[in-house]
Structures are given as structure tokens and as C-alpha cells.
Scaffold this motif. Structure first.
Motif, PDB file in Angstrom:
ATOM      1  N   MET A  34     -12.098   1.544 -30.160  1.00  0.00           N
ATOM      2  CA  MET A  34     -10.858   2.294 -29.949  1.00  0.00           C
ATOM      3  C   MET A  34      -9.895   1.472 -29.097  1.00  0.00           C
ATOM      4  O   MET A  34     -10.303   0.840 -28.119  1.00  0.00           O
ATOM      5  CB  MET A  34     -11.169   3.628 -29.261  1.00  0.00           C
ATOM      6  N   THR A  35      -8.623   1.473 -29.480  1.00  0.00           N
ATOM      7  CA  THR A  35      -7.628   0.686 -28.768  1.00  0.00           C
ATOM      8  C   THR A  35      -7.339   1.285 -27.400  1.00  0.00           C
ATOM      9  O   THR A  35      -6.987   2.458 -27.300  1.00  0.00           O
ATOM     10  CB  THR A  35      -6.329   0.620 -29.567  1.00  0.00           C
ATOM     11  N   PRO A  36      -7.506   0.503 -26.314  1.00  0.00           N
ATOM     12  CA  PRO A  36      -7.248   1.061 -24.980  1.00  0.00           C
ATOM     13  C   PRO A  36      -5.757   1.271 -24.757  1.00  0.00           C
ATOM     14  O   PRO A  36      -4.944   0.403 -25.041  1.00  0.00           O
ATOM     15  CB  PRO A  36      -7.814  -0.018 -24.046  1.00  0.00           C
ATOM     16  N   ALA A  37      -5.400   2.426 -24.232  1.00  0.00           N
ATOM     17  CA  ALA A  37      -4.010   2.733 -23.927  1.00  0.00           C
ATOM     18  C   ALA A  37      -3.711   2.341 -22.487  1.00  0.00           C
ATOM     19  O   ALA A  37      -4.574   2.448 -21.617  1.00  0.00           O
ATOM     20  CB  ALA A  37      -3.729   4.219 -24.136  1.00  0.00           C
ATOM     21  N   PRO A  38      -2.509   1.857 -22.210  1.00  0.00           N
ATOM     22  CA  PRO A  38      -2.164   1.508 -20.828  1.00  0.00           C
ATOM     23  C   PRO A  38      -2.243   2.727 -19.915  1.00  0.00           C
ATOM     24  O   PRO A  38      -1.928   3.843 -20.316  1.00  0.00           O
ATOM     25  CB  PRO A  38      -0.729   0.987 -20.951  1.00  0.00           C
ATOM     26  N   SER A  39      -2.691   2.500 -18.696  1.00  0.00           N
ATOM     27  CA  SER A  39      -2.772   3.587 -17.733  1.00  0.00           C
ATOM     28  C   SER A  39      -1.378   3.972 -17.253  1.00  0.00           C
ATOM     29  O   SER A  39      -0.389   3.286 -17.527  1.00  0.00           O
ATOM     30  CB  SER A  39      -3.634   3.172 -16.542  1.00  0.00           C
ATOM     31  N   ARG A  40      -1.327   5.084 -16.523  1.00  0.00           N
ATOM     32  CA  ARG A  40      -0.030   5.552 -16.019  1.00  0.00           C
ATOM     33  C   ARG A  40       0.562   4.538 -15.045  1.00  0.00           C
ATOM     34  O   ARG A  40       1.782   4.298 -15.046  1.00  0.00           O
ATOM     35  CB  ARG A  40      -0.193   6.908 -15.357  1.00  0.00           C
ATOM     36  N   LEU A  41      -0.287   3.922 -14.209  1.00  0.00           N
ATOM     37  CA  LEU A  41       0.203   2.907 -13.278  1.00  0.00           C
ATOM     38  C   LEU A  41       0.778   1.711 -14.020  1.00  0.00           C
ATOM     39  O   LEU A  41       1.826   1.168 -13.640  1.00  0.00           O
ATOM     40  CB  LEU A  41      -0.930   2.468 -12.347  1.00  0.00           C
ATOM     41  N   GLN A  42       0.110   1.294 -15.084  1.00  0.00           N
ATOM     42  CA  GLN A  42       0.617   0.173 -15.868  1.00  0.00           C
ATOM     43  C   GLN A  42       1.948   0.514 -16.534  1.00  0.00           C
ATOM     44  O   GLN A  42       2.851  -0.326 -16.585  1.00  0.00           O
ATOM     45  CB  GLN A  42      -0.409  -0.219 -16.930  1.00  0.00           C
ATOM     46  N   ARG A  43       2.076   1.746 -17.022  1.00  0.00           N
ATOM     47  CA  ARG A  43       3.331   2.143 -17.652  1.00  0.00           C
ATOM     48  C   ARG A  43       4.485   2.113 -16.648  1.00  0.00           C
ATOM     49  O   ARG A  43       5.573   1.626 -16.950  1.00  0.00           O
ATOM     50  CB  ARG A  43       3.192   3.551 -18.240  1.00  0.00           C
ATOM     51  N   TRP A  44       4.241   2.645 -15.449  1.00  0.00           N
ATOM     52  CA  TRP A  44       5.305   2.647 -14.441  1.00  0.00           C
ATOM     53  C   TRP A  44       5.618   1.236 -13.959  1.00  0.00           C
ATOM     54  O   TRP A  44       6.766   0.914 -13.659  1.00  0.00           O
ATOM     55  CB  TRP A  44       4.904   3.529 -13.269  1.00  0.00           C
ATOM     56  N   THR A  45       4.593   0.389 -13.872  1.00  0.00           N
ATOM     57  CA  THR A  45       4.807  -0.991 -13.430  1.00  0.00           C
ATOM     58  C   THR A  45       5.674  -1.756 -14.429  1.00  0.00           C
ATOM     59  O   THR A  45       6.636  -2.440 -14.045  1.00  0.00           O
ATOM     60  CB  THR A  45       3.463  -1.709 -13.241  1.00  0.00           C
ATOM     61  N   VAL A  46       5.338  -1.645 -15.700  1.00  0.00           N
ATOM     62  CA  VAL A  46       6.117  -2.369 -16.704  1.00  0.00           C
ATOM     63  C   VAL A  46       7.516  -1.775 -16.826  1.00  0.00           C
ATOM     64  O   VAL A  46       8.496  -2.508 -17.069  1.00  0.00           O
ATOM     65  CB  VAL A  46       5.378  -2.350 -18.065  1.00  0.00           C
ATOM     66  N   THR A  47       7.655  -0.473 -16.611  1.00  0.00           N
ATOM     67  CA  THR A  47       8.989   0.130 -16.639  1.00  0.00           C
ATOM     68  C   THR A  47       9.848  -0.380 -15.492  1.00  0.00           C
ATOM     69  O   THR A  47      11.037  -0.700 -15.670  1.00  0.00           O
ATOM     70  CB  THR A  47       8.875   1.660 -16.568  1.00  0.00           C
ATOM     71  N   ALA A  48       9.249  -0.466 -14.300  1.00  0.00           N
ATOM     72  CA  ALA A  48       9.991  -0.984 -13.146  1.00  0.00           C
ATOM     73  C   ALA A  48      10.404  -2.440 -13.366  1.00  0.00           C
ATOM     74  O   ALA A  48      11.521  -2.846 -13.010  1.00  0.00           O
ATOM     75  CB  ALA A  48       9.136  -0.862 -11.883  1.00  0.00           C
ATOM     76  N   ALA A  49       9.509  -3.239 -13.958  1.00  0.00           N
ATOM     77  CA  ALA A  49       9.854  -4.635 -14.225  1.00  0.00           C
ATOM     78  C   ALA A  49      10.986  -4.750 -15.243  1.00  0.00           C
ATOM     79  O   ALA A  49      11.864  -5.614 -15.111  1.00  0.00           O
ATOM     80  CB  ALA A  49       8.611  -5.379 -14.716  1.00  0.00           C
ATOM     81  N   LEU A  50      10.989  -3.879 -16.245  1.00  0.00           N
ATOM     82  CA  LEU A  50      12.050  -3.927 -17.243  1.00  0.00           C
ATOM     83  C   LEU A  50      13.374  -3.421 -16.689  1.00  0.00           C
ATOM     84  O   LEU A  50      14.443  -3.876 -17.114  1.00  0.00           O
ATOM     85  CB  LEU A  50      11.639  -3.105 -18.469  1.00  0.00           C
ATOM     86  N   VAL A  51      13.322  -2.475 -15.759  1.00  0.00           N
ATOM     87  CA  VAL A  51      14.555  -1.991 -15.138  1.00  0.00           C
ATOM     88  C   VAL A  51      15.266  -3.117 -14.393  1.00  0.00           C
ATOM     89  O   VAL A  51      16.506  -3.174 -14.345  1.00  0.00           O
ATOM     90  CB  VAL A  51      14.247  -0.805 -14.209  1.00  0.00           C
ATOM     91  N   LEU A  52      14.503  -4.037 -13.832  1.00  0.00           N
ATOM     92  CA  LEU A  52      15.106  -5.161 -13.105  1.00  0.00           C
ATOM     93  C   LEU A  52      15.910  -6.073 -14.022  1.00  0.00           C
ATOM     94  O   LEU A  52      16.771  -6.823 -13.546  1.00  0.00           O
ATOM     95  CB  LEU A  52      14.015  -5.968 -12.402  1.00  0.00           C
ATOM     96  N   THR A  53      15.637  -6.034 -15.325  1.00  0.00           N
ATOM     97  CA  THR A  53      16.400  -6.876 -16.244  1.00  0.00           C
ATOM     98  C   THR A  53      17.817  -6.356 -16.469  1.00  0.00           C
ATOM     99  O   THR A  53      18.658  -7.083 -16.990  1.00  0.00           O
ATOM    100  CB  THR A  53      15.678  -6.983 -17.597  1.00  0.00           C
ATOM    101  N   ILE A  54      18.096  -5.101 -16.088  1.00  0.00           N
ATOM    102  CA  ILE A  54      19.444  -4.555 -16.270  1.00  0.00           C
ATOM    103  C   ILE A  54      20.448  -5.267 -15.363  1.00  0.00           C
ATOM    104  O   ILE A  54      21.466  -5.790 -15.838  1.00  0.00           O
ATOM    105  CB  ILE A  54      19.447  -3.035 -16.049  1.00  0.00           C
TER     106      ILE A  54
END
Length: 262
Positions: free
Chosen positions: A1-21
Motif C-alpha cells: 500500500m502506498t504510504p500517505a504523507p503525515s500531517r506534519l509532512q503536509r504542513w512542512t511542505v506547504t510552509a516551504a511552498l508558501v516561501l516561494t511566493i
């Protein structure tokens, strides 16, 4: 089964992408390369890669044959690959102020970033998440107001920036404040897209809450009526059993023949 990213990983990658704005607009406004913008793009690319790497490994391990491999690597995986490539290219290219190709690539990367962020935050759009959606909408509008305050020369206060962000997101367009620079016009495009998405979600959540309340009240009324009907049926059945006289039981053994002769 494909592992889904955890909630912490989702928020971390979202914060990193927000910095690109802010990195996107720094590359658009500054005439010299911005080291901080390049770091933001590189950090976002690395974060997305580390988040998606376990998923890729699991998908590749589960594939058997080129057909299944192409099927698993289509769609979302291509989106992730394009996003990582765009982030790396955005960090390597010269400032957008002097290069149309760099500006085009960064615009495409910004759209891919928005699509990936929506996927990362889709768990917040669950049923009954109206408070979360309201908080998300207010946060998005506040950040858009700050962006207009930074990018638009005609916006001199944060209040004006918030007003322009709301009128732009709601597509009202009163005309008292309008974007005039290339940076603020590009920013307005994303504000409109975010406004459509966020405000539509909030409106849909409010309507869903009202519909659920009505349905819940109707279900409770139906259950009360059903309980009353069942209680009436039980009472009728009990009264029917009480008035019934039992049938005589024929005797057994020798008394049976005596009873028959009589």
C-alpha cells in the motif's frame, strides 16, 4: 500500500511552498539575483522531493511491467516531477525582470505550486470543517492584503491592501483601488483564483451545515414517529394476546381413548 504523507509532512511542505511566493516577486522586482529567493526555491524543491520519495519507492516496488509503471507514474507523479523541475529551474534562472523565459517558467511553477498545495491541504476540506475553512479564508485574505501592500504603490496602508484583496478575491471591482504594476497585476490573478476557491468552499460549507441541520431534524422526527408506531404495535399485540382464550389440549395416554369413547 502506498504510504500517505503525515500531517506534519503536509504542513512542512506547504510552509516551504508558501516561501516561494515572496521569492517569485523578489525575482520579479529586483534587478539583481536574490540569494534568499534562490534558497526558498531550492528548499521547496528539496522538501517536496523528500516528502514524495517514499511514495515513489512504494509505487515502483509495486509495479510489475511497463504498462503498470506508466499507469502509476501518470497524473499526480508527473505533476510532482514538473513542480520539482520548475522549482530547481526557478532557482537557477536569472531574475524575471530581465528574462521573459524565466518569468514564464516561474509563472508555470507558481500554478503547479498552487495545485500541489491544494492537494496537500485537502484533508482540511473534510465534512464539518467550517471553522477551519473560515480561518483559512481569513488567513488567505490577510496574506493577499499584505501582498498588495507590498507590491502596489497606490496602496499605502495595510487596510487598503486588505480592501483591495477582498474586492479582488470577490471579483467586485469597485475601482477605488486597482493594480497598476506588472507585479501587482500578476498577483491579482492568483488572488482571484484563490478567492474563487476559498470563498466558494466557505459558502458551500455554510450551505452544507444548514442542509445537514434540516436533514438531522427530519431524521429525528422520523425516528420519533417510528418509535411511536412500534410502541402502538406492541400495545395492540399485548391487548390481542390478553383477550385470546387458550384452546383445550387433548389428553394423552389411556385417558385419550376414554375421552374419544365419551
Amino acid at each position: 500500500m502506498t504510504p500517505a504523507p503525515s500531517r506534519l509532512q503536509r504542513w512542512t511542505v506547504t510552509a516551504a511552498l508558501v516561501l516561494t511566493i515572496p521569492a517569485f516577486y523578489a525575482e520579479l522586482l529586483l534587478a539583481v539575483p536574490s540569494v534568499l529567493a534562490d534558497i526558498a526555491y531550492g528548499l521547496a524543491a528539496m522538501t517536496v522531493l523528500l516528502t514524495e520519495l517514499p511514495r515513489w519507492r512504494a509505487d515502483l516496488a509495486a509495479t510489475q511491467g511497463s504498462t503498470r509503471l506508466r499507469a502509476r507514474l501518470g497524473g499526480r507523479h508527473l505533476l510532482v516531477l514538473a513542480l520539482i523541475t520548475g522549482l530547481v529551474g526557478a532557482a537557477a534562472l536569472p531574475p524575471s525582470l530581465h528574462s521573459t523565459a524565466a518569468l514564464t517558467l516561474r509563472l508555470i511553477t507558481a500554478i503547479l505550486t498552487l495545485a500541489y498545495m491544494l492537494w496537500s491541504l485537502q484533508h482540511l476540506l473534510a465534512r464539518g470543517s467550517l471553522p477551519v475553512l473560515l480561518a483559512l479564508a481569513l488567513t488567505v485574505l490577510f496574506l493577499c492584503g499584505v501582498g498588495f501592500w507590498w507590491l502596489e504603490p497606490g496602496v499605502t496602508t495595510l487596510a487598503d491592501g486588505l480592501w483591495l484583496a477582498f474586492t479582488t478575491a470577490a471579483t467586485v471591482g469597485y475601482g477605488d483601488l486597482v493594480p497598476t504594476t506588472a507585479a501587482s497585476k500578476i498577483f491579482s490573478v492568483f488572488v482571484v483564483l484563490l478567492g474563487y476557491g476559498v470563498l466558494s468552499l466557505v459558502t458551500a460549507a455554510i450551505a452544507s451545515t444548514w442542509v445537514e441541520s434540516s436533514e438531522r431534524a427530519l431524521e429525528q422526527q422520523m425516528m420519533r414517529d417510528l418509535h411511536q408506531e412500534v410502541s402502538l404495535l406492541r400495545s395492540e399485540l399485548a391487548r390481542w394476546r390478553a383477550v385470546q382464550t387458550p384452546l383445550p389440549v387433548p389428553p394423552h395416554g389411556p385417558d385419550r381413548h376414554r375421552h374419544e369413547r365419551v
